[in-house]
Design a protein around this motif. Sequence first.
Motif, PDB file in Angstrom:
ATOM      1  N   TYR A  44      -0.207  -4.694  -0.894  1.00  0.00           N
ATOM      2  CA  TYR A  44       0.911  -5.027  -1.779  1.00  0.00           C
ATOM      3  C   TYR A  44       2.006  -5.692  -0.970  1.00  0.00           C
ATOM      4  CZ  TYR A  44       4.463  -4.246  -5.410  1.00  0.00           C
ATOM      5  OH  TYR A  44       5.430  -4.402  -6.359  1.00  0.00           O
ATOM      6  N   ARG A  45       2.588  -6.740  -1.517  1.00  0.00           N
ATOM      7  CA  ARG A  45       3.664  -7.462  -0.842  1.00  0.00           C
ATOM      8  C   ARG A  45       5.011  -6.928  -1.335  1.00  0.00           C
ATOM      9  NH1 ARG A  45       0.955 -11.151   1.700  1.00  0.00           N
ATOM     10  NH2 ARG A  45       2.436 -12.615   2.527  1.00  0.00           N
ATOM     11  N   ILE A  46       5.870  -6.599  -0.394  1.00  0.00           N
ATOM     12  CA  ILE A  46       7.226  -6.175  -0.740  1.00  0.00           C
ATOM     13  C   ILE A  46       8.228  -7.192  -0.224  1.00  0.00           C
ATOM     14  CG2 ILE A  46       6.641  -3.728  -0.860  1.00  0.00           C
ATOM     15  CD1 ILE A  46       7.928  -3.372   1.905  1.00  0.00           C
ATOM     16  N   PHE A  47       9.416  -7.188  -0.804  1.00  0.00           N
ATOM     17  CA  PHE A  47      10.497  -8.110  -0.451  1.00  0.00           C
ATOM     18  C   PHE A  47      10.023  -9.564  -0.496  1.00  0.00           C
ATOM     19  CE2 PHE A  47      11.381  -4.189   2.106  1.00  0.00           C
ATOM     20  CZ  PHE A  47      12.413  -3.718   1.312  1.00  0.00           C
ATOM     21  N   VAL A  48       9.236  -9.888  -1.522  1.00  0.00           N
ATOM     22  CA  VAL A  48       8.650 -11.231  -1.667  1.00  0.00           C
ATOM     23  C   VAL A  48       9.759 -12.282  -1.693  1.00  0.00           C
ATOM     24  CG1 VAL A  48       7.251 -12.719  -3.142  1.00  0.00           C
ATOM     25  CG2 VAL A  48       6.642 -10.308  -2.849  1.00  0.00           C
ATOM     26  N   GLY A  49       9.570 -13.337  -0.891  1.00  0.00           N
ATOM     27  CA  GLY A  49      10.508 -14.447  -0.852  1.00  0.00           C
ATOM     28  C   GLY A  49      11.739 -14.211  -0.003  1.00  0.00           C
ATOM     29  N   THR A  50      11.741 -13.127   0.775  1.00  0.00           N
ATOM     30  CA  THR A  50      12.879 -12.845   1.653  1.00  0.00           C
ATOM     31  C   THR A  50      12.379 -12.823   3.097  1.00  0.00           C
ATOM     32  OG1 THR A  50      12.644 -10.438   1.775  1.00  0.00           O
ATOM     33  CG2 THR A  50      13.803 -11.342  -0.164  1.00  0.00           C
ATOM     34  N   PRO A  51      13.292 -12.844   4.062  1.00  0.00           N
ATOM     35  CA  PRO A  51      12.866 -12.748   5.464  1.00  0.00           C
ATOM     36  C   PRO A  51      12.177 -11.416   5.776  1.00  0.00           C
ATOM     37  CG  PRO A  51      15.128 -13.554   5.325  1.00  0.00           C
ATOM     38  CD  PRO A  51      14.719 -13.142   3.946  1.00  0.00           C
ATOM     39  N   ASP A  52      12.402 -10.404   4.932  1.00  0.00           N
ATOM     40  CA  ASP A  52      11.798  -9.084   5.141  1.00  0.00           C
ATOM     41  C   ASP A  52      10.418  -8.941   4.494  1.00  0.00           C
ATOM     42  OD1 ASP A  52      14.109  -8.231   6.480  1.00  0.00           O
ATOM     43  OD2 ASP A  52      15.064  -7.686   4.574  1.00  0.00           O
ATOM     44  N   VAL A  55       3.414  -7.023   4.025  1.00  0.00           N
ATOM     45  CA  VAL A  55       2.291  -6.461   3.283  1.00  0.00           C
ATOM     46  C   VAL A  55       2.173  -4.991   3.679  1.00  0.00           C
ATOM     47  CG1 VAL A  55      -0.197  -6.560   2.905  1.00  0.00           C
ATOM     48  CG2 VAL A  55       1.097  -8.673   3.207  1.00  0.00           C
ATOM     49  N   ILE A  56       2.052  -4.114   2.683  1.00  0.00           N
ATOM     50  CA  ILE A  56       1.911  -2.678   2.951  1.00  0.00           C
ATOM     51  C   ILE A  56       0.649  -2.146   2.284  1.00  0.00           C
ATOM     52  CG2 ILE A  56       4.374  -2.273   3.291  1.00  0.00           C
ATOM     53  CD1 ILE A  56       4.480  -1.143   0.422  1.00  0.00           C
ATOM     54  N   GLU A  57       0.157  -1.033   2.796  1.00  0.00           N
ATOM     55  CA  GLU A  57      -1.011  -0.352   2.241  1.00  0.00           C
ATOM     56  C   GLU A  57      -0.680   1.130   2.129  1.00  0.00           C
ATOM     57  OE1 GLU A  57      -4.395  -1.175   4.703  1.00  0.00           O
ATOM     58  OE2 GLU A  57      -4.314  -3.323   4.297  1.00  0.00           O
ATOM     59  N   ASP A 183      13.007   1.176  -4.457  1.00  0.00           N
ATOM     60  CA  ASP A 183      12.451   0.394  -5.564  1.00  0.00           C
ATOM     61  C   ASP A 183      11.197  -0.367  -5.152  1.00  0.00           C
ATOM     62  OD1 ASP A 183      14.544   1.311  -7.119  1.00  0.00           O
ATOM     63  OD2 ASP A 183      15.678  -0.583  -7.046  1.00  0.00           O
ATOM     64  N   GLU A 184      11.202  -0.961  -3.974  1.00  0.00           N
ATOM     65  CA  GLU A 184      10.041  -1.733  -3.508  1.00  0.00           C
ATOM     66  C   GLU A 184       8.825  -0.825  -3.282  1.00  0.00           C
ATOM     67  OE1 GLU A 184       9.463  -5.026  -3.007  1.00  0.00           O
ATOM     68  OE2 GLU A 184      11.473  -5.733  -3.517  1.00  0.00           O
ATOM     69  N   TYR A 185       9.040   0.309  -2.633  1.00  0.00           N
ATOM     70  CA  TYR A 185       7.921   1.208  -2.337  1.00  0.00           C
ATOM     71  C   TYR A 185       7.418   1.924  -3.595  1.00  0.00           C
ATOM     72  CZ  TYR A 185       7.940   0.433   2.676  1.00  0.00           C
ATOM     73  OH  TYR A 185       7.797  -0.144   3.918  1.00  0.00           O
ATOM     74  N   GLU A 186       8.326   2.253  -4.506  1.00  0.00           N
ATOM     75  CA  GLU A 186       7.888   2.831  -5.771  1.00  0.00           C
ATOM     76  C   GLU A 186       7.134   1.793  -6.605  1.00  0.00           C
ATOM     77  OE1 GLU A 186      11.226   4.760  -7.654  1.00  0.00           O
ATOM     78  OE2 GLU A 186      11.248   6.366  -6.151  1.00  0.00           O
TER      79      GLU A 186
END
Length: 194
Positions: A44-52, A55-57, A183-186
């Motif tokens: 899953y991609r978090i903080f899409v479109g930002t410098p941060d 990809v997390i699993e 919010d991103e991890y949830e």
Amino acid sequence: MMELTGRQVEDIDRLITPCGEVVVTDEKEERVLFSVRRYGFAPYRIFVGTPDEQVIEPIANYEICIDSRRLRLGERYRIRMSGIRLEFGGTDERTIGVVGTANGYSLGLGAYDPNDEEKMDQDIAASEDRLLYDKSRFVQYDLEMLPDFSGFSFELLDRSVAELRFPVAWIGNPRPGNARFRDEYEGAVNSWTT
């Protein structure tokens, strides 16, 4: 916390997670045995479109499987999580999920509703005075989210399904007190469970 060393663990009465435990109970609050098996996931991609962006699993991604032969027709059961305050996570194509963050982890619990489309059809056709669904048109089992979002209640309606499955996933959250990270991890655990 459970470590699944093989593909499946059978006949347990609770799943211990870093945030608390998941149990299945009948109307008398007696626990129902279930199995737990590994469940597939996509990164899953978090903080899409930002410098941060990254990809997390998940640390864990399982399915809680309840053999329908253990359930009585017409009885209401609950699958719920204790030890963490959950909230509505989201829905996707007949699935629904609850999520929360505690003890440095984000966790999600999901469910499949075989009657989601029938409920939508009945909602569209409903008059203001009708408060309940016509369950005579439902198949397999009736599913409802618990009012406190701690999980789901369900009632087996027929024997056409061999087991009921509830995905559960969790991941370490490096900054659980930060609303953006929460919010991103949830969102990630919700995507793995719905």
